[in-house]
Design an enzyme around this catalytic site. Structure first.
Site: not given
Length: 257
Positions: A108-109, A111, A113, A120, A124, A200, A211
């Site tokens: 959710e975070l 999104r 952008r 993160q 992998r 920012n 949120r």
């Protein structure tokens, strides 16, 4: 299973180059403004600097159209917020490290952008020898079943790595990476992870307000309540119109800017 709780760390904040700012003001006029801002917060001063540059309003007389200027920084910034002059807020960035948040949270975070940067933990490359997990309040009545399932998934990660021989001598990193990437598909979405987020102030104000509302996802409400407390302490004049409601919602008096 390692039971976790989200943690929030502020790891970077704006810092002024006062000599550079002074050099500009000596060339453009208005060096006296900087002297009046001695001891003020870097974030607030940078936003004010950017705003005054738009109107050349360091002091009366520099711009013939400006005959009166707001001397008080708090009053000046309140006017910036009230007038919706949000672009100047984009000059100020803060970086947070979120520890042991779920991948539900990070999905959710990211999104948000616009005005943000993300780094993160990559599953992998990072093998899951242990699964961190937070049981959300809504699942507390099912705690035992939830914990049992997560522990089974954790055992699968460890057993699979052993059976695939990932720690045997001479196994190429590319092979480890491929197996690690495949195994992450068998981890719960609620898995605890870490993410670094830079935003920012304009974005920060928007995300805090969005949120922490009653309808926001529970973990995001929890984390951004902490972010809001940090932000309002760091740069109170840039968040001076925010108030925390009894239900934990942070409400911006001037709305979205």
């Amino acid at each position: 299973m390692r039971e976790t709780r989200p943690e929030v760390f502020l790891i970077a904040r704006p810092a002024l180059d006062v000599d550079g700012m002074r050099g500009y003001l000596e060339a453009a006029g208005g060096a006296s403004w900087l002297e009046r801002r001695a001891g003020a917060g870097d974030a607030e001063t940078l936003v004010e600097f950017a705003g005054r540059a738009c109107y050349r309003s360091w002091e009366p007389g520099l711009n013939p159209n400006v005959t009166r200027v707001r001397e008080d920084q708090g009053a000046y910034l309140d006017n910036v917020l009230a007038s919706g002059h949000g672009s100047v807020l984009e000059h100020v960035n803060y970086t947070f490290a979120f520890r042991d948040v779920s991948r539900v949270f990070t999905h959710e975070l990211v999104r948000h952008r616009a005005g943000s940067a993300f780094s993160q933990e990559s599953l992998r490359y990072v093998r899951l020898s242990e699964i961190g997990f937070r049981v959300p309040p809504a699942l507390e009545p099912l705690r035992e079943q939830v914990v049992a399932i997560v522990e089974q998934l954790e055992e699968l990660q460890v057993d699979a790595a052993r059976e695939l021989g990932l720690d045997d001598d001479g196994v190429p990193f590319a092979v480890k990476k491929e197996a690690t990437s495949a195994l992450r598909r068998l981890a719960p979405l609620g898995l605890s992870t870490d993410i670094i987020w830079t935003a920012n102030v304009r974005t920060l104000r928007h995300v805090i307000a969005l949120r922490t509302t009653a309808g926001a996802e529970e973990e995001l409400r929890l984390v951004f309540d902490r972010v809001a407390r940090i932000a309002t302490a760091e740069a109170p004049a840039l968040f001076q119109d925010f108030a925390r409601a009894d239900d934990g919602t942070w409400v911006a008096g001037h709305g979205k800017i």
